[in-house]
Design an enzyme around this catalytic site. Structure first.
Site, PDB file in Angstrom:
ATOM      1  N   GLY A  31     -17.212  29.786  12.968  1.00  0.00           N
ATOM      2  CA  GLY A  31     -18.231  29.145  12.129  1.00  0.00           C
ATOM      3  C   GLY A  31     -17.637  28.065  11.242  1.00  0.00           C
ATOM      4  O   GLY A  31     -16.533  27.578  11.505  1.00  0.00           O
ATOM      5  N   LEU A  33     -18.777  25.055  11.081  1.00  0.00           N
ATOM      6  CA  LEU A  33     -18.625  24.119  12.205  1.00  0.00           C
ATOM      7  C   LEU A  33     -18.424  22.675  11.741  1.00  0.00           C
ATOM      8  O   LEU A  33     -18.968  22.254  10.732  1.00  0.00           O
ATOM      9  CB  LEU A  33     -19.861  24.207  13.105  1.00  0.00           C
ATOM     10  CG  LEU A  33     -20.134  25.601  13.696  1.00  0.00           C
ATOM     11  CD1 LEU A  33     -21.400  25.576  14.558  1.00  0.00           C
ATOM     12  CD2 LEU A  33     -18.951  26.098  14.521  1.00  0.00           C
ATOM     13  N   HIS A  34     -17.604  21.954  12.509  1.00  0.00           N
ATOM     14  CA  HIS A  34     -17.340  20.540  12.237  1.00  0.00           C
ATOM     15  C   HIS A  34     -17.287  19.791  13.561  1.00  0.00           C
ATOM     16  O   HIS A  34     -17.517  20.389  14.628  1.00  0.00           O
ATOM     17  CB  HIS A  34     -16.037  20.390  11.438  1.00  0.00           C
ATOM     18  CG  HIS A  34     -14.871  21.130  12.033  1.00  0.00           C
ATOM     19  ND1 HIS A  34     -14.303  20.781  13.229  1.00  0.00           N
ATOM     20  CD2 HIS A  34     -14.197  22.242  11.614  1.00  0.00           C
ATOM     21  CE1 HIS A  34     -13.323  21.603  13.519  1.00  0.00           C
ATOM     22  NE2 HIS A  34     -13.233  22.520  12.558  1.00  0.00           N
ATOM     23  N   HIS A  37     -15.482  21.354  16.603  1.00  0.00           N
ATOM     24  CA  HIS A  37     -16.270  22.336  17.358  1.00  0.00           C
ATOM     25  C   HIS A  37     -17.305  21.623  18.240  1.00  0.00           C
ATOM     26  O   HIS A  37     -17.532  22.000  19.389  1.00  0.00           O
ATOM     27  CB  HIS A  37     -17.022  23.269  16.408  1.00  0.00           C
ATOM     28  CG  HIS A  37     -16.147  24.113  15.525  1.00  0.00           C
ATOM     29  ND1 HIS A  37     -16.086  23.957  14.164  1.00  0.00           N
ATOM     30  CD2 HIS A  37     -15.293  25.122  15.815  1.00  0.00           C
ATOM     31  CE1 HIS A  37     -15.251  24.836  13.647  1.00  0.00           C
ATOM     32  NE2 HIS A  37     -14.739  25.559  14.626  1.00  0.00           N
ATOM     33  N   GLN A  61      -8.228  39.279  13.287  1.00  0.00           N
ATOM     34  CA  GLN A  61      -7.234  38.227  13.531  1.00  0.00           C
ATOM     35  C   GLN A  61      -6.690  37.633  12.238  1.00  0.00           C
ATOM     36  O   GLN A  61      -5.842  36.740  12.272  1.00  0.00           O
ATOM     37  CB  GLN A  61      -7.804  37.124  14.423  1.00  0.00           C
ATOM     38  CG  GLN A  61      -8.783  36.186  13.747  1.00  0.00           C
ATOM     39  CD  GLN A  61      -9.443  35.272  14.750  1.00  0.00           C
ATOM     40  OE1 GLN A  61     -10.225  35.710  15.596  1.00  0.00           O
ATOM     41  NE2 GLN A  61      -9.125  33.983  14.694  1.00  0.00           N
ATOM     42  N   LYS A 151      -6.155  21.902  19.462  1.00  0.00           N
ATOM     43  CA  LYS A 151      -5.738  22.070  18.060  1.00  0.00           C
ATOM     44  C   LYS A 151      -4.964  23.392  17.896  1.00  0.00           C
ATOM     45  O   LYS A 151      -3.995  23.481  17.172  1.00  0.00           O
ATOM     46  CB  LYS A 151      -6.999  22.050  17.189  1.00  0.00           C
ATOM     47  CG  LYS A 151      -6.880  22.682  15.845  1.00  0.00           C
ATOM     48  CD  LYS A 151      -6.475  21.671  14.820  1.00  0.00           C
ATOM     49  CE  LYS A 151      -6.168  22.250  13.463  1.00  0.00           C
ATOM     50  NZ  LYS A 151      -6.750  23.503  13.110  1.00  0.00           N
ATOM     51  N   ILE A 178      -9.824  16.748  17.674  1.00  0.00           N
ATOM     52  CA  ILE A 178     -10.647  15.768  16.956  1.00  0.00           C
ATOM     53  C   ILE A 178     -10.114  15.642  15.530  1.00  0.00           C
ATOM     54  O   ILE A 178      -9.823  16.647  14.874  1.00  0.00           O
ATOM     55  CB  ILE A 178     -12.131  16.200  16.954  1.00  0.00           C
ATOM     56  CG1 ILE A 178     -12.635  16.403  18.380  1.00  0.00           C
ATOM     57  CG2 ILE A 178     -12.995  15.181  16.213  1.00  0.00           C
ATOM     58  CD1 ILE A 178     -12.577  15.185  19.293  1.00  0.00           C
ATOM     59  N   SER A 187     -10.522  20.858  10.589  1.00  0.00           N
ATOM     60  CA  SER A 187     -10.373  22.303  10.507  1.00  0.00           C
ATOM     61  C   SER A 187     -11.341  22.830   9.457  1.00  0.00           C
ATOM     62  O   SER A 187     -11.594  22.156   8.449  1.00  0.00           O
ATOM     63  CB  SER A 187      -8.937  22.647  10.094  1.00  0.00           C
ATOM     64  OG  SER A 187      -8.873  23.969   9.606  1.00  0.00           O
ATOM     65  N   SER A 188     -11.854  24.015   9.687  1.00  0.00           N
ATOM     66  CA  SER A 188     -12.775  24.618   8.712  1.00  0.00           C
ATOM     67  C   SER A 188     -12.072  24.816   7.380  1.00  0.00           C
ATOM     68  O   SER A 188     -12.704  24.870   6.327  1.00  0.00           O
ATOM     69  CB  SER A 188     -13.279  25.965   9.229  1.00  0.00           C
ATOM     70  OG  SER A 188     -13.810  25.810  10.518  1.00  0.00           O
TER      71      SER A 188
END
Ligand code: AMP
Length: 282
Positions: A31, A33-34, A37, A61, A151, A178, A187-188
Site C-alpha cells: 500500500g 501507492l505511488h 507501483h 516481513q 527496485k 521509477i 518508495s512509500s
C-alpha cells in the site's frame, strides 16, 4: 473495480476470469501507492487480460516493530489510485485471513546465501517473511503472472527462487525502477523523510550513476571505495552497504572480470529511514 477481502471471494473471482479464458496478472503491495507501483500495474495491464492488486502490510516481513507501526497506510487514497489506473480487482485481506493459524512461520524456505546477504544481513528474517506472504498470496490469488519491481532486486531473486522451489505455476516479470525527478527511487518510505533528508536522498542514485559511468575505467575496488566516500560526504547519510555483485546470484565481486552481468546495490540510512536502490552496470 471489484474489492475482495477473503480467500474464498478472490478465488471465486479469479476462477470466473480464467473460465472466460482471461490471463490474470498480480501486483502485491504494502500500500501507500505511488508511481512505482502504478508502473507495475501498467505493465500488468499490457501483459494480462485482467490484473489484481493486493494491499497488505505484512507483519512477518518487518524485522523492526516501529517500522511496521510507522509504515504509511493510505487505503482510501490507494483505492482511488487503483480505480484511476484501471485495476480490475483489489484484494485487501485482514491479517487473520492471510494467516488463519497465526503469524508463526510454519515453514522455513531454504534460500541459501541469498537470504543472509545485502538486505538479509541487516534485516534478519525479512526474506522468510516475504516468501511466507507471497507464497500465501499466490495460493489465494492463483495468478498467471506476478509483477515485481527491480527496485527490490534481491526480493525478485528470492521470490523467483521460492517459486522455483515450490514449483508454483506462475511467471515472474521484473519491472523498471521509477524515480522522482531528481533520481530518488520512489518508495512509500520517502514521505517519512524530513525536508533536509529529502534534499540529500538522491545522493544514492547519483553515486550509483557515477559508478556506472566510471565502471571498467578504474579498478572495481577503487570505484566502490570512492562511492562509499562520496556518500559519506553527506553527514546525514550513513552507508549500510554499496556492493558490486554478480547480477545472476548476487554474490559480491571484487574485479570487473568476475561476472558477465554486474549490478551495483546500495542501502543507506537517512535519519530513521532506510533507503535502497540499485543499478545494472552491464
Ligand atoms: P512495496 O509496496 O514496497 O512492497 O512494493 C510493491 C512492489 O512495487 C514491489 O514489487 C516493489 O519492488 C515495487 N516498487 C516499489 N517501488 C518501486 C519503484 N520506485 N519502481 C518500480 N517498482 C517499485
Amino acid at each position: 473495480m471489484e474489492q475482495f477481502y477473503t480467500e474464498a471471494d478472490i478465488q471465486e473471482y479469479v476462477l470466473q476470469q480464467k473460465e472466460k479464458g482471461y490471463s490474470v496478472g498480480f501486483v502485491p503491495t504494502l500500500g501507500a501507492l505511488h508511481e512505482g507501483h502504478m508502473s507495475l500495474m501498467k505493465r500488468a495491464s499490457k501483459e494480462c487480460d485482467i490484473f489484481i492488486c493486493s494491499i497488505f502490510v505484512n507483519p512477518t516481513q518487518f524485522d523492526d516493530a516501529s517500522d511496521l507501526e510507522k509504515y504509511p497506510r493510505t487505503l482510501e487514497k490507494d483505492i482511488q489510485l487503483l480505480e484511476a489506473n484501471n485495476c480490475d480487482a483489489c484484494f485487501t485481506p485482514a491479517v487473520d485471513e492471510v494467516y488463519p493459524s497465526g503469524l508463526n512461520l510454519d515453514k522455513e524456505y531454504d534460500l541459501g546465501r541469498l537470504e543472509h546477504i545485502l538486505e538479509g544481513k541487516t534485516r534478519p528474517g525479512h526474506y522468510q517473511g516475504v516468501c511466507q506472504v507471497v507464497h500465501r498470496l499466490l495460493e489465494m490469488v492463483q495468478p498467471d503472472l506476478l509483477f515485481l519491481g527491480q527496485k527490490d532486486f534481491q526480493q525478485v531473486k528470492v521470490l523467483s527462487k521460492m517459486i522455483d522451489m515450490e514449483d508454483l505455476p506462475v511467471g515472474v516479470i521484473m519491472c523498471d525502477i521509477i524515480r522522482e525527478e531528481d533520481g530518488l527511487a520512489m518508495s512509500s518510505r520517502n514521505v517519512r523523510l524530513t525536508e533536509e533528508e529529502r534534499k540529500v536522498a538522491n545522493q544514492l542514485y547519483k553515486t550509483l550513476l557515477a559508478c556506472k559511468k566510471n565502471s571498467h575505467k578504474i579498478t572495481l575496488q577503487k570505484l566502490r571505495n570512492w562511492g562509499i566516500e562520496n556518500l559519506n560526504l553527506e553527514e546525514l547519510i550513513t552507508v549500510d552497504y554499496l556492493k558490486f555483485c554478480n547480477a545472476s546470484d548476487l554474490i559480491e565481486i571484487d574485479s570487473w572480470d568476475q561476472a558477465e552481468h554486474i549490478i551495483l546495490l546500495g542501502a543507506i540510512n537517512l535519519g530513521k529511514i532506510r533507503l535502497i536502490d540499485n543499478m545494472i552496470i552491464c
